[in-house]
Write a protein that holds these residues in place. Sequence first.
Motif, PDB file in Angstrom:
ATOM      1  N   GLN A  17       5.134   0.862  -5.887  1.00  0.00           N
ATOM      2  CA  GLN A  17       6.183   1.823  -5.541  1.00  0.00           C
ATOM      3  C   GLN A  17       6.446   2.775  -6.708  1.00  0.00           C
ATOM      4  O   GLN A  17       6.619   3.981  -6.518  1.00  0.00           O
ATOM      5  N   GLU A  18       6.478   2.231  -7.929  1.00  0.00           N
ATOM      6  CA  GLU A  18       6.718   3.067  -9.109  1.00  0.00           C
ATOM      7  C   GLU A  18       5.576   4.059  -9.330  1.00  0.00           C
ATOM      8  O   GLU A  18       5.809   5.212  -9.689  1.00  0.00           O
ATOM      9  N   VAL A  19       4.349   3.634  -9.102  1.00  0.00           N
ATOM     10  CA  VAL A  19       3.194   4.532  -9.249  1.00  0.00           C
ATOM     11  C   VAL A  19       3.261   5.644  -8.203  1.00  0.00           C
ATOM     12  O   VAL A  19       3.024   6.812  -8.510  1.00  0.00           O
ATOM     13  N   GLY A  24       6.207  -9.658  -4.974  1.00  0.00           N
ATOM     14  CA  GLY A  24       7.187  -8.569  -5.040  1.00  0.00           C
ATOM     15  C   GLY A  24       7.038  -7.714  -6.275  1.00  0.00           C
ATOM     16  O   GLY A  24       7.282  -6.522  -6.263  1.00  0.00           O
ATOM     17  N   SER A  25       6.612  -8.310  -7.400  1.00  0.00           N
ATOM     18  CA  SER A  25       6.437  -7.552  -8.632  1.00  0.00           C
ATOM     19  C   SER A  25       5.340  -6.511  -8.474  1.00  0.00           C
ATOM     20  O   SER A  25       5.493  -5.354  -8.893  1.00  0.00           O
ATOM     21  N   LEU A  26       4.217  -6.902  -7.871  1.00  0.00           N
ATOM     22  CA  LEU A  26       3.115  -5.968  -7.660  1.00  0.00           C
ATOM     23  C   LEU A  26       3.536  -4.848  -6.718  1.00  0.00           C
ATOM     24  O   LEU A  26       3.237  -3.678  -6.954  1.00  0.00           O
ATOM     25  N   MET A  46       0.855  -1.165   0.000  1.00  0.00           N
ATOM     26  CA  MET A  46       0.000   0.000   0.000  1.00  0.00           C
ATOM     27  C   MET A  46       0.899   1.225   0.000  1.00  0.00           C
ATOM     28  O   MET A  46       1.817   1.330   0.780  1.00  0.00           O
ATOM     29  N   GLY A  47       0.664   2.150  -0.853  1.00  0.00           N
ATOM     30  CA  GLY A  47       1.397   3.398  -0.871  1.00  0.00           C
ATOM     31  C   GLY A  47       0.448   4.538  -0.591  1.00  0.00           C
ATOM     32  O   GLY A  47      -0.669   4.542  -1.087  1.00  0.00           O
ATOM     33  N   LEU A  48       0.882   5.477   0.169  1.00  0.00           N
ATOM     34  CA  LEU A  48       0.058   6.642   0.463  1.00  0.00           C
ATOM     35  C   LEU A  48       0.839   7.898   0.147  1.00  0.00           C
ATOM     36  O   LEU A  48       2.032   7.969   0.380  1.00  0.00           O
TER      37      LEU A  48
END
Length: 149
Positions: free
Chosen positions: A63-65, A56-58, A1-3
Amino acid sequence: MGLVFVHDDKYSCNYANFTQKTEGEGGLQEVHLQYTSPWGPVTIETVKNRGQDEDGSLTRQIQEVVTYVSRELRKAGLHVLDTRRDSGDVDAQIHRNDEFGVPFTVTVNNNTIKTGNIQLRNRDTSIQETVPIGKLAEYIAKHVFYQPT
């Protein structure tokens, strides 16, 4: 999850007093949000990246997004606190940032990778909207920089 927590200088006396300090490498990073007080830097919050999940790929794609979204929001003149977490209570983070006066919270998750859409939460209304990644910076800037005529 990225915030990504979007803020602007009208929500703090001097946003220049806030810094971000990163320690560690790769999947074992810690990001410290610090406030520079008259007595020196004070860590307000620490975010730890506990490494990659089973897919890990997802995680790497998320992270890139997050990196892309943060860069685009900054290009639009918005102040961004980029925190990346693989796990944790997102609702608690959102509540804490509401208390800090952060007007918008962008959530990047597995669904973002599948659909190309991001969840955007407005602190003032508590409304969560789905916004295409390519329209996010324009959408937030329109609300943050709104000038009544």
